[in-house]
Design a protein around this motif. Sequence first.
Motif, PDB file in Angstrom:
ATOM      1  N   VAL A   1       0.836  -1.201   0.000  1.00 26.83           N
ATOM      2  CA  VAL A   1       0.000   0.000   0.000  1.00 26.83           C
ATOM      3  C   VAL A   1       0.867   1.246   0.000  1.00 26.83           C
ATOM      4  O   VAL A   1       0.595   2.242  -0.688  1.00 26.83           O
ATOM      5  CB  VAL A   1      -0.946  -0.005   1.218  1.00 26.83           C
ATOM      6  N   GLY A   2       1.945   1.205   0.747  1.00 23.89           N
ATOM      7  CA  GLY A   2       2.830   2.353   0.846  1.00 23.89           C
ATOM      8  C   GLY A   2       3.598   2.655  -0.422  1.00 23.89           C
ATOM      9  O   GLY A   2       4.046   3.786  -0.630  1.00 23.89           O
ATOM     10  N   LEU A   3       3.725   1.659  -1.283  1.00 23.67           N
ATOM     11  CA  LEU A   3       4.463   1.883  -2.526  1.00 23.67           C
ATOM     12  C   LEU A   3       3.804   2.958  -3.383  1.00 23.67           C
ATOM     13  O   LEU A   3       4.465   3.716  -4.096  1.00 23.67           O
ATOM     14  CB  LEU A   3       4.557   0.577  -3.336  1.00 23.67           C
ATOM     15  N   GLY A   4       2.456   3.017  -3.309  1.00 22.33           N
ATOM     16  CA  GLY A   4       1.740   3.966  -4.144  1.00 22.33           C
ATOM     17  C   GLY A   4       2.011   5.412  -3.785  1.00 22.33           C
ATOM     18  O   GLY A   4       1.838   6.314  -4.614  1.00 22.33           O
ATOM     19  N   SER A   5       2.382   5.673  -2.545  1.00 19.89           N
ATOM     20  CA  SER A   5       2.614   7.051  -2.116  1.00 19.89           C
ATOM     21  C   SER A   5       4.076   7.464  -2.219  1.00 19.89           C
ATOM     22  O   SER A   5       4.425   8.594  -1.900  1.00 19.89           O
ATOM     23  CB  SER A   5       2.163   7.210  -0.647  1.00 19.89           C
ATOM     24  N   ARG A   6       4.906   6.552  -2.686  1.00 16.56           N
ATOM     25  CA  ARG A   6       6.333   6.859  -2.794  1.00 16.56           C
ATOM     26  C   ARG A   6       6.674   7.165  -4.242  1.00 16.56           C
ATOM     27  O   ARG A   6       6.189   6.496  -5.159  1.00 16.56           O
ATOM     28  CB  ARG A   6       7.173   5.702  -2.284  1.00 16.56           C
ATOM     29  N   LYS A   7       7.499   8.141  -4.441  1.00 17.87           N
ATOM     30  CA  LYS A   7       7.925   8.520  -5.786  1.00 17.87           C
ATOM     31  C   LYS A   7       9.418   8.283  -5.902  1.00 17.87           C
ATOM     32  O   LYS A   7      10.190   8.635  -5.007  1.00 17.87           O
ATOM     33  CB  LYS A   7       7.589   9.967  -6.082  1.00 17.87           C
ATOM     34  N   ILE A   8       9.787   7.693  -7.007  1.00 21.35           N
ATOM     35  CA  ILE A   8      11.195   7.465  -7.269  1.00 21.35           C
ATOM     36  C   ILE A   8      11.665   8.441  -8.321  1.00 21.35           C
ATOM     37  O   ILE A   8      11.069   8.544  -9.416  1.00 21.35           O
ATOM     38  CB  ILE A   8      11.433   6.007  -7.772  1.00 21.35           C
ATOM     39  N   GLU A   9      12.697   9.189  -7.984  1.00 22.43           N
ATOM     40  CA  GLU A   9      13.200  10.171  -8.929  1.00 22.43           C
ATOM     41  C   GLU A   9      13.801   9.477 -10.134  1.00 22.43           C
ATOM     42  O   GLU A   9      14.530   8.502 -10.008  1.00 22.43           O
ATOM     43  CB  GLU A   9      14.267  11.033  -8.240  1.00 22.43           C
ATOM     44  N   LYS A  10      13.486  10.016 -11.307  1.00 27.23           N
ATOM     45  CA  LYS A  10      13.999   9.473 -12.559  1.00 27.23           C
ATOM     46  C   LYS A  10      15.449   9.925 -12.778  1.00 27.23           C
ATOM     47  O   LYS A  10      15.824  11.009 -12.416  1.00 27.23           O
ATOM     48  CB  LYS A  10      13.123   9.891 -13.732  1.00 27.23           C
TER      49      LYS A  10
END
Length: 340
Positions: free
Chosen positions: A331-340
């Motif tokens: 569930v927490g993966l959806g709120s995390r952003k990985i910089e390109k």
Amino acid sequence: MIDLKRWIYSDDMADWFSQKETFTVEMQMNFICSAPHRTISEKRDGLRKLYEESGEKMISERIKDLDSLYHRCSQYVLEKNHLFQTDIFYQGHQEPGIPMIFQTAKQAADEIKLRIEELSAEYGLEQEQYHGIIKVYHKNDSADRFLHEESFVTRHDGEILFAQNPYYRQSSGNCLRTEMIDNRFPYWEITWKIPYPSGSIVTVRENPFFPSIKGVLVNTVELDRMDFAVSRYNQWMLCAEHTYMEQTHGIDVINLSDDYVPFPCSEELELPYKQYISAYKGKLNEAETWLVELSELIQSDKSCIKTILRDREPDSLRRMEYDKKRLAYVVGLGSRKIEK
């Protein structure tokens, strides 16, 4: 009576067998043929000497089998419809590289010898800790299909130690493959036992077939019992587990039966591996202190192995906790952003 110390790798095991009553000629023959560290040539010589002493026909038949095997694995002449593939292993771990194909068994054995010499020099490792496998493939139909007919297990110098045969049978037009041990290597006719009491710290000695490890021995039946020698399934080895640490508390429980080699080893290898287990008499380092503690515990109360086994059983509450953690992570993966 044959010299058991010549045909059994473990001196302690040879001494233990020697204390028993005189063995039949057939059993002596099986000791010779089961020696994992003696070459086919040495086994033929041992059988010839035993035949001179006994005159038993079964020995002459076994000598013919070994003569045939020796001839096949020593061929310099090209064999029509046969190919030979080589693999090389160091203490059970396969050496990287593309397996090579040869047209004769002797070419394959010579390549194994040469390659092990090169590997030993390159990495500074003992040649004696290597072994090779020559897989024999036979072209059995017009479709250029080659089937695995048998394997020769070689010493580091290319000398053949023993053979193993895959077994093929036809079922509904399909070729099914199962493993069947070559009857020239009859180790299963002998009940191999590790002749030490429960709580003994033991080690798998350095050998070409599998890695060296240390552990604590546990016997269901002790040496002083008459039925100790007859069962293949009453010995255990407790050693370090490095993969499933949390589920096992870092302790691996190995059943030392005769059915299979319980240590990481070269593919399809079958042999009397217990000959390479001996009492450990050296010093232990700090990371191995747990072996001393476990040894003393087993000696005072070996029933603690039941507790060790029970503690390895799945815990439903712990599984539920892990399930929740896994769900929360996803569930927490959806709120995390990985910089390109």
